[in-house]
Design an enzyme around this catalytic site. Structure first.
Site, short mmCIF file in Angstrom:
data_model
loop_
_atom_site.label_atom_id
_atom_site.label_comp_id
_atom_site.label_asym_id
_atom_site.label_seq_id
_atom_site.Cartn_x
_atom_site.Cartn_y
_atom_site.Cartn_z
N ARG A 1 1.39 -10.60 7.26
CA ARG A 1 1.35 -9.42 6.37
C ARG A 1 2.56 -8.56 6.68
O ARG A 1 2.60 -7.87 7.70
CB ARG A 1 0.07 -8.61 6.62
CG ARG A 1 -1.23 -9.41 6.49
CD ARG A 1 -2.44 -8.50 6.64
NE ARG A 1 -2.46 -7.75 7.86
CZ ARG A 1 -3.03 -8.13 9.01
NH1 ARG A 1 -3.68 -9.28 9.08
NH2 ARG A 1 -2.98 -7.36 10.08
N HIS B 1 -5.80 -6.78 13.15
CA HIS B 1 -4.52 -6.05 13.13
C HIS B 1 -4.16 -5.67 14.55
O HIS B 1 -5.03 -5.25 15.32
CB HIS B 1 -4.69 -4.81 12.25
CG HIS B 1 -3.41 -4.14 11.85
ND1 HIS B 1 -2.29 -4.81 11.38
CD2 HIS B 1 -3.08 -2.81 11.80
CE1 HIS B 1 -1.34 -3.94 11.09
NE2 HIS B 1 -1.79 -2.71 11.33
N LYS C 1 0.85 -1.20 0.00
CA LYS C 1 0.00 0.00 0.00
C LYS C 1 0.88 1.25 0.00
O LYS C 1 2.10 1.17 0.27
CB LYS C 1 -0.91 -0.02 1.22
CG LYS C 1 -0.14 0.02 2.52
CD LYS C 1 -1.05 -0.09 3.73
CE LYS C 1 -0.20 -0.08 4.99
NZ LYS C 1 -0.88 0.40 6.16
N TYR D 1 17.21 29.55 5.73
CA TYR D 1 16.25 30.49 6.31
C TYR D 1 16.37 30.58 7.83
O TYR D 1 16.46 29.55 8.51
CB TYR D 1 14.82 30.05 5.98
CG TYR D 1 14.46 30.14 4.52
CD1 TYR D 1 14.61 31.32 3.81
CD2 TYR D 1 13.94 29.04 3.86
CE1 TYR D 1 14.26 31.40 2.46
CE2 TYR D 1 13.58 29.10 2.52
CZ TYR D 1 13.75 30.29 1.83
OH TYR D 1 13.40 30.36 0.52
N ARG E 1 -9.80 0.65 14.88
CA ARG E 1 -9.87 1.35 13.59
C ARG E 1 -10.99 0.67 12.80
O ARG E 1 -12.12 0.65 13.24
CB ARG E 1 -8.53 1.31 12.86
CG ARG E 1 -7.41 1.99 13.62
CD ARG E 1 -6.18 2.27 12.76
NE ARG E 1 -5.78 1.17 11.89
CZ ARG E 1 -4.58 1.04 11.32
NH1 ARG E 1 -3.64 1.95 11.54
NH2 ARG E 1 -4.29 0.02 10.54
N CYS F 1 14.59 23.34 3.15
CA CYS F 1 13.72 24.24 2.38
C CYS F 1 12.83 23.41 1.45
O CYS F 1 12.86 22.19 1.48
CB CYS F 1 14.56 25.21 1.58
SG CYS F 1 15.80 26.05 2.58
N MET F 2 12.07 24.09 0.61
CA MET F 2 11.16 23.38 -0.28
C MET F 2 11.90 22.53 -1.32
O MET F 2 11.53 21.39 -1.60
CB MET F 2 10.25 24.38 -1.00
CG MET F 2 9.17 23.72 -1.82
SD MET F 2 8.15 24.91 -2.70
CE MET F 2 7.29 25.71 -1.37
N ASP F 3 12.97 23.10 -1.87
CA ASP F 3 13.67 22.43 -2.98
C ASP F 3 15.07 21.95 -2.62
O ASP F 3 15.70 21.27 -3.40
CB ASP F 3 13.85 23.39 -4.17
CG ASP F 3 12.64 24.25 -4.41
OD1 ASP F 3 11.55 23.67 -4.49
OD2 ASP F 3 12.79 25.48 -4.48
#
Ligand SMILES: Cc1ncc(COP(=O)(O)O)c(C=O)c1O
Length: 371
Positions: A219, A163, A36, A262, A131, A309-311
């Site tokens: 599993r 589970h 999954k 940053y 769950r 950072c983002m990139d």
């Protein structure tokens, strides 16, 4: 296409070897490879193919879309799917030969209503995780419905399963308690003439730690990718299958007192070399690991300097020689000095599961050991 500047290299030989180790740990049970969430970020179809090559009798996914993606990718073997909200296209599941899980009598009705012929369905009992799965009176109703539909000839029970909540804590009383509820649930089915089919309860941790919970099938998810289900678990030679790496986009020598990234949360203590790595939270690299995580560079551990950072992120390589294009490994099996995804999980205040599963964005997955 140019060579990827940031890639998750997945070694399928390692993955298959991990499945072999897990089979030794549960020699009397069938094996379900849990794939999954894009095979925990490793890539659904190539990993599924490798799982079959390694002899996994079953593949396990949460959603129907994942199951159908397996079929679209060419898989024809047994697939179990367990998490579907009302409105899921059960007809498509039946047409694709995907085995569904009913967590309530209502869901069993929905699944059977979409079938023209007799269909094999697995029943999920909630033994204490709270769950999905049927619990208490819901289970009673599911047992009654299963008996009725079996008698009508519309249902074949393929399996009965649950589970565990605390399998990674072997001494936790919930393990025994859940197993007792599981046994009682199976007895209840048998009492009304329904054979449970494949009984299964164990995830990776229980596969490695709790032989009495192996039943007919285990599993295995996280351990098959070579990461730990929890600190108490001996990994028995399992190795991380994924290495996350990138080529340095910039290298610079900076004086002492240079603020990095940053907020300048990292300031160099002495003259040093900084390497800019084109991987950031846009790729799923966890920003909460800023200032705590390490990477592997030239066979050594080096700190991630300042904020992710983002990139991009920056590593401080000290006086090690460095050039643009050099490979920086964020995590992997550790062969080149890099930390593991589990170590990144600790640095980020989370678990290795999240580190690998979050990967996305611009990361290219490449595979070793494809057959
Ligand atoms: C129902 C079910 N079974 C098995 C697994 C595999 O668990 P693990 O990755 O801990 O082996 C999962 C994953 O969370 C799951 O949801």
């Amino acid at each position: 296409m140019s060579a990827p500047q940031a890639e998750a290299v997945v070694d399928l030989d390692v993955y298959r070897a991990n499945l072999a180790i897990l089979r030794e740990a549960a020699p009397t049970a069938r094996q379900m490879a849990v794939v999954k969430a894009d095979a925990y970020g490793h890539g659904l179809v190539p990993v599924a193919r490798a799982a079959r090559e390694a002899g996994a009798e079953w593949l396990g996914v949460a959603t129907l879309d994942e199951a159908l993606a397996l079929r679209a990718g060419g898989d024809t073997g047994p697939v179990l799917c367990w998490l579907n909200a009302p409105g899921a296209d059960y007809r498509a599941a039946h047409a694709a030969g995907v085995e569904l899980t009913a967590s309530s009598a209502e869901q069993l009705d929905e699944i059977l209503a979409a079938a023209d012929l007799r269909v094999r369905v697995q029943l999920k009992v909630d033994t204490g995780l709270s769950r999905n799965g049927a619990r208490g009176p819901q289970w009673d109703a599911l047992v009654d419905a299963a008996a009725r539909e079996q008698a009508s000839g519309r249902l074949e029970v393929g399996g009965t399963w649950s589970h565990l909540a605390c399998a990674d804590e072997p001494d936790h009383p919930a393990n025994d308690a859940q197993q007792r509820v599981f046994e009682a649930a199976i007895a209840q089915l048998r009492a009304v003439g329904v054979e449970p089919g494949l009984r299964h309860l164990a995830n990776s941790a229980a596969t490695l730690l709790r032989p009495q919970a192996h039943y007919d099938l285990v599993r295995v998810g996280i351990a098959s990718y070579g990461l730990t289900p929890g600190p108490a678990v001996d990994l028995r030679g399992l190795r991380p299958a994924m290495t996350l790496q990138a080529r340095a986009a910039a290298v610079k020598r900076v004086p002492a007192g240079s603020g990095v990234s940053y907020g300048h949360t990292y300031v160099t203590e002495r003259e040093t070399t900084l390497v800019d790595v084109p991987l950031g939270y846009g790729e799923g690299v966890l920003r909460t690991a800023s200032g705590r995580a390490e990477a592997g560079f030239a066979g050594r551990r080096v700190p991630v300097a300042g904020r992710i950072c983002m990139d991009q992120l920056v590593v401080d390589v000290g006086d090690l020689p460095a050039e643009r294009g050099d490979v920086v490994r964020l995590f992997g099996p550790g062969d080149h000095g890099e930390p593991t995804a589990d170590e990144w999980g600790s640095a980020a205040g989370t678990i290795g599961y999240e580190v690998v599963t979050r990967l996305g964005g611009r990361v290219v997955r490449t595979y070793r050991g494809e057959r």
